[in-house]
Design a protein around this motif. Structure first.
Motif, PDB file in Angstrom:
ATOM      1  N   VAL A  82     -10.859  -1.255  15.287  1.00  0.00           N
ATOM      2  CA  VAL A  82      -9.914  -0.465  14.494  1.00  0.00           C
ATOM      3  C   VAL A  82      -9.888  -1.039  13.075  1.00  0.00           C
ATOM      4  N   HIS A  83      -9.979  -0.187  12.072  1.00  0.00           N
ATOM      5  CA  HIS A  83      -9.994  -0.666  10.692  1.00  0.00           C
ATOM      6  C   HIS A  83      -8.592  -1.070  10.210  1.00  0.00           C
ATOM      7  N   LEU A  84      -8.585  -1.943   9.194  1.00  0.00           N
ATOM      8  CA  LEU A  84      -7.339  -2.320   8.534  1.00  0.00           C
ATOM      9  C   LEU A  84      -7.368  -1.789   7.099  1.00  0.00           C
ATOM     10  N   LEU A  85      -6.180  -1.449   6.601  1.00  0.00           N
ATOM     11  CA  LEU A  85      -6.055  -0.954   5.231  1.00  0.00           C
ATOM     12  C   LEU A  85      -4.948  -1.777   4.572  1.00  0.00           C
ATOM     13  N   GLU A  86      -5.362  -2.681   3.683  1.00  0.00           N
ATOM     14  CA  GLU A  86      -4.462  -3.727   3.186  1.00  0.00           C
ATOM     15  C   GLU A  86      -3.960  -3.440   1.768  1.00  0.00           C
ATOM     16  N   ASN A  87      -2.873  -4.080   1.440  1.00  0.00           N
ATOM     17  CA  ASN A  87      -2.322  -3.994   0.076  1.00  0.00           C
ATOM     18  C   ASN A  87      -2.046  -2.554  -0.338  1.00  0.00           C
ATOM     19  N   MET A  88      -1.548  -1.752   0.581  1.00  0.00           N
ATOM     20  CA  MET A  88      -1.237  -0.359   0.243  1.00  0.00           C
ATOM     21  C   MET A  88      -0.007  -0.277  -0.658  1.00  0.00           C
ATOM     22  N   LYS A  89       0.027   0.768  -1.417  1.00  0.00           N
ATOM     23  CA  LYS A  89       1.195   1.095  -2.247  1.00  0.00           C
ATOM     24  C   LYS A  89       1.979   2.168  -1.490  1.00  0.00           C
ATOM     25  N   LEU A  90       3.123   1.781  -0.949  1.00  0.00           N
ATOM     26  CA  LEU A  90       3.840   2.686  -0.045  1.00  0.00           C
ATOM     27  C   LEU A  90       5.226   3.048  -0.540  1.00  0.00           C
ATOM     28  N   ASP A  91       5.599   2.595  -1.736  1.00  0.00           N
ATOM     29  CA  ASP A  91       6.969   2.824  -2.190  1.00  0.00           C
ATOM     30  C   ASP A  91       7.311   4.306  -2.306  1.00  0.00           C
ATOM     31  N   GLU A  92       6.383   5.079  -2.891  1.00  0.00           N
ATOM     32  CA  GLU A  92       6.693   6.490  -3.117  1.00  0.00           C
ATOM     33  C   GLU A  92       6.786   7.246  -1.790  1.00  0.00           C
ATOM     34  N   LEU A  93       5.841   6.967  -0.909  1.00  0.00           N
ATOM     35  CA  LEU A  93       5.820   7.626   0.399  1.00  0.00           C
ATOM     36  C   LEU A  93       7.118   7.346   1.161  1.00  0.00           C
ATOM     37  N   ALA A  94       7.543   6.074   1.115  1.00  0.00           N
ATOM     38  CA  ALA A  94       8.761   5.704   1.838  1.00  0.00           C
ATOM     39  C   ALA A  94       9.996   6.323   1.179  1.00  0.00           C
ATOM     40  N   ALA A  95      10.032   6.284  -0.149  1.00  0.00           N
ATOM     41  CA  ALA A  95      11.196   6.823  -0.848  1.00  0.00           C
ATOM     42  C   ALA A  95      11.358   8.312  -0.568  1.00  0.00           C
ATOM     43  N   LYS A  96      10.227   8.999  -0.420  1.00  0.00           N
ATOM     44  CA  LYS A  96      10.275  10.449  -0.173  1.00  0.00           C
ATOM     45  C   LYS A  96      10.356  10.783   1.314  1.00  0.00           C
ATOM     46  N   ARG A  97      10.363   9.747   2.139  1.00  0.00           N
ATOM     47  CA  ARG A  97      10.451   9.927   3.593  1.00  0.00           C
ATOM     48  C   ARG A  97       9.378  10.883   4.132  1.00  0.00           C
ATOM     49  N   VAL A  98       8.194  10.708   3.615  1.00  0.00           N
ATOM     50  CA  VAL A  98       7.063  11.497   4.120  1.00  0.00           C
ATOM     51  C   VAL A  98       6.453  10.725   5.284  1.00  0.00           C
ATOM     52  N   TYR A  99       6.786  11.140   6.497  1.00  0.00           N
ATOM     53  CA  TYR A  99       6.368  10.366   7.662  1.00  0.00           C
ATOM     54  C   TYR A  99       5.065  10.865   8.278  1.00  0.00           C
ATOM     55  N   GLU A 100       4.755  12.096   8.010  1.00  0.00           N
ATOM     56  CA  GLU A 100       3.491  12.682   8.498  1.00  0.00           C
ATOM     57  C   GLU A 100       2.767  13.287   7.310  1.00  0.00           C
ATOM     58  N   PHE A 101       1.484  13.132   7.257  1.00  0.00           N
ATOM     59  CA  PHE A 101       0.738  13.619   6.089  1.00  0.00           C
ATOM     60  C   PHE A 101      -0.759  13.588   6.426  1.00  0.00           C
ATOM     61  N   ALA A 102      -1.518  14.274   5.596  1.00  0.00           N
ATOM     62  CA  ALA A 102      -2.973  14.093   5.652  1.00  0.00           C
ATOM     63  C   ALA A 102      -3.305  12.876   4.818  1.00  0.00           C
ATOM     64  N   ILE A 103      -4.105  11.972   5.376  1.00  0.00           N
ATOM     65  CA  ILE A 103      -4.543  10.808   4.605  1.00  0.00           C
ATOM     66  C   ILE A 103      -6.049  10.940   4.379  1.00  0.00           C
ATOM     67  N   VAL A 104      -6.469  10.605   3.161  1.00  0.00           N
ATOM     68  CA  VAL A 104      -7.907  10.584   2.862  1.00  0.00           C
ATOM     69  C   VAL A 104      -8.244   9.224   2.267  1.00  0.00           C
ATOM     70  N   VAL A 105      -9.140   8.506   2.935  1.00  0.00           N
ATOM     71  CA  VAL A 105      -9.596   7.187   2.486  1.00  0.00           C
ATOM     72  C   VAL A 105     -11.105   7.261   2.323  1.00  0.00           C
ATOM     73  N   GLU A 106     -11.586   6.910   1.157  1.00  0.00           N
ATOM     74  CA  GLU A 106     -13.025   7.032   0.875  1.00  0.00           C
ATOM     75  C   GLU A 106     -13.622   5.667   0.516  1.00  0.00           C
TER      76      GLU A 106
END
Lengths: 310, 310, 310, 310
Positions: free
Chosen positions: A268-292
């Protein structure tokens, strides 16, 4: 009995809290002896369509931090950028060209996506590929990040800081299975096979402001929560901390066991040092994620600038 | 009269085919004197939703080439990767960690997204930002790629190779406005404001197979087609060649004028060295495109691994 | 008998021409089991005074080539220089400062002095120091070039090109013991313990002019001449070629055996890619030589700019 | 009169203590308008022979510090070394080869020899060569360090710490002309045209032990002593501090004026971060010095490992 209790409490009588499974218990991987993709095999059109259906308002939220010389960085790594100023072409349209040399462990700086060549149990990586056989001076012949491809799936934010009612979890708080379950329940979302699971600790607010503290320790999942998460079959697990997992581990005999549980044992991959403040502040709990991830031949990972779309 | 026609046709009697507009004719940009984003200002929830609606079968097609020491590269740039083999942590779980040092003009190698600090007319960049004022040893104080953010919009493939019935356009073929219009008509798609326009020349089949030829010359759009495209207000224009545009330009007095037309004059991004074979083979002419430039502070561009989703 | 001659001539019936001695035959070194300096132990005030007495006319002759991007270089190495243009200090005296970033295997490019961490027989280096024990990610804990110090001793030029009456020896000519003896006799000089022995092949005239040929093959000493030279107890052996020794070795089963004979077995340094045209043209056969390796902690060698003084 | 004396002494009534001379007062240099060598023109067989005569006991004393990641370094520079572990050649003699990538401003780290492209007054360097005309992305077309060649001349140690009876001069002590004269008188040596003048402050004892203090400030010559020294026509001036000169300058309007006085105005080289403890302890005041700058094409300086021989 007093003695026994005492021993149990002191940890002397207990075995180590976790031990890496022997090769016989983890190889070949469930995806076959030749597999190099691990949970990446879960990727499917169904997952993509499930993610696309979560795009309802068309907002893009960035999950990547800025790569800069001022960011927190592991002291054995570097990020240097040297501007190469204008080369002026001789033609009459006076076209000048600028570029910059970057010297960095580019796979392992900033918001970063970990591939399977990054971590080992002894000499052994995911699916028991040996470092001593796969490493060359210029990359890994197996498990290179170029094989992974983009991740497009449903992302689920699990906001543990919100669950605890704090801006930021305490310095070495170990997130429990119960924490995860309670937060999911409170948020009314359920994990599904193939999700990208993203954990908000609030620690990211130290990024670029108190780098020393950001790097020194951090809250996060430990062995129990990692094994529970791995059983949910995510493609990746991320967080707003450097190692995703609690650091240091409460069991001082363990060095970042989640790295082994996710990358080496379960693929399973890890995704480190994410910037999550906006997502959390907006309470977006489900979303499409795109990682390239950059398709760097033979690399252990890639710096990335992932997004959530909802 | 025959003579005159002949002269006109040969270009002998004409002035230079294009000249960079003076600053007075291009500054301030239509987005205002302080703007650093150019066509990036077109990004909107509507564009994202329009793109998401094109995701019908859930297939992800990669548009990025592998970054490797074997790829074609501008001789003034480099891509070197040095494996840093296992650091073994002292704890009992025998966790080893690998990483790699990458030395590269990472913003301008491989499949790459050009920002506005990359190109100039003399000392002047997009919106008349001066190199002499914005360049530091460690990046640009204005127009840095970290400001761009991900591009999520409708992508349109214009397959000129297919229009011409060839695998690959001739070496220095200049794609005309008529070519673009005919191909769009044949494909039954129309460009819209905010699109990502992607041109298939077939040149990408030389990638990693005949790097010398791939770099020496290439077919592509010239001045006329670039100006026509710019008027359609795309966010970016890409192709399966190193400079997106025809190289060398038929007018030998011009050095890559499309770079100036797009990046400096119109604030439109370029997406170079795309991998378009699969997209063209599958005749996917409309799709959601996601491009995630690394957020490198003050950089001129970013290597990327974009995807088409349909 | 015909058959036997033929077999001998073809080499089929012979054993390999040289085999690296087993550890038991070369360790501990004659300088003791803990020694890291090899022939560097020969350095003494007597050698320095002997060298100083050769300074009769006060001429300094440079023996180092220019380090530039145009020089011949091993394809697995690089030499890149990036100018860092003026940082202007804010004070009123308008002091600007320039510098440059250099990215290179600086110990192993250009005119270079080889230390003992550079070469192995299997995993074993000089005095049986093991790579697997002494190598770290950031240098060698033993045999590092910083221990060597400057070499100030008598230099002796052996001009084999002149002996043979040619500007340049043939492409893969193996210099014999007899060649060395004849040239010394003709030059009326004798080797002494602690000398720096420098061999002129004329190959250096290809430097920067025909780099491809310079690198492809070169004349030089082979196994027999190397072993003979090692018995003369020099501190270093140099030449105007990349490897000092003939390349490829006439015995195709051997990869640069002189490197092992000198560096691993005998603890004698090599001085590669020397500029010897002026010394040879002036027939300066005896001189004081000064070589100052950069004191790079834990490095395998150093680029140098040595001089002859006479 | 008391008032006047007081004002003069305090400097309050004076204008700035020194101003860079205008181009008209310093160009062309005394060596001609095309000259790039400055005091290097003083080099001669006579100087070499004079130096050689000082070699009386055959002792070599190293004047260079070890280049390591632990050394004090200007924060805008770096010194990184990445071991490239064994490439094993396929032939039967099992020859392995190690090397290391070094990433550094190699001309301006450690014990370093400053060339004339290093410093400016505005845009103007030695002999009024303009940075804007001579700088390219890959080096300077004029004044490059490759032109300098080795320095072999008489070295003179001026031990100011000993004169003052201290191990180390105070943090920002400005060495005066009187200090220099008294020390020379006490040491019974006189400066001569073409000497290498080396000043012992004792500051080098902080090297690698208290790097922060070593870099923060340091004692050394100021404007008056620098101009006095320049009039003695040395080839170089060195010291056991990072900038050779007092830092910061007592006149806060001046940024390292000795750099301009020596390199830009007078064409005299600087030799920084010297290791002088042994030389001072042994009271070796006159000696042959040999400095061999790497011949890096177009570079501003070179890390060196100079020696004194006596």
């Amino acid at each position: 009995m007093i003695v026994l209790t005492c021993l149990a409490g002191s940890g002397i009588a207990r075995a180590q809290s976790w031990q890496p499974p022997p090769e016989s218990a983890r190889c070949p991987s469930v995806w076959g002896a030749a597999d190099e993709r691990g949970a990446g095999n879960l990727k499917s059109p169904e997952l993509v369509l499930r993610a696309a259906q979560l795009i309802r308002i068309g907002e893009v939220i960035e999950l990547g931090q800025v790569l800069s010389v001022d960011m927190p960085i592991n002291p054995i790594r570097q990020f240097d950028l040297h501007t190469k100023r204008t080369t002026m072409n001789p033609q009459s349209n006076r076209r000048g060209s600028n570029e910059e040399l970057v010297i960095a462990e580019i796979g392992q700086v900033g918001t970063q996506f970990d591939g399977f060549a990054h971590q080992t149990i002894g000499d052994s990586m995911y699916n028991c590929v040996k470092v001593s056989e796969a490493a060359t001076r210029t990359g890994f012949t197996r498990l290179g990040i170029q094989n992974v491809g983009a991740v497009v799936t449903r992302g689920v934010l699990i906001d543990i800081a919100a669950l605890k009612g704090v801006d930021m979890l305490p310095d070495t708080y170990e997130i429990t299975v119960q924490d995860l379950e309670q937060a999911l329940s409170k948020q009314r979302v359920q994990l599904r096979r193939g999700d990208a699971v993203v954990i908000h600790t609030g620690w990211g607010r130290l990024w670029g402001k108190d780098n020393a503290r950001y790097q020194a320790t951090n809250p996060g999942i430990g062995v129990a929560a990692s094994e529970w998460l791995a059983r949910q079959s995510p493609i990746l697990v991320g967080a707003d901390t450097a190692p995703v997992e609690v650091n240091p581990n409460p069991d001082r005999q363990l060095s970042l066991p989640t790295h082994q549980i996710m990358l080496v044992v379960n693929g399973v991959h890890l995704l480190e040092n994410m910037k999550l403040d906006e997502l959390a502040a907006k309470r977006v709990y489900e979303f499409a994620i795109v990682v390239e991830p950059l398709k760097i031949q033979g690399a252990t990972g890639s710096s990335v600038a992932p997004i959530a779309i909802h």
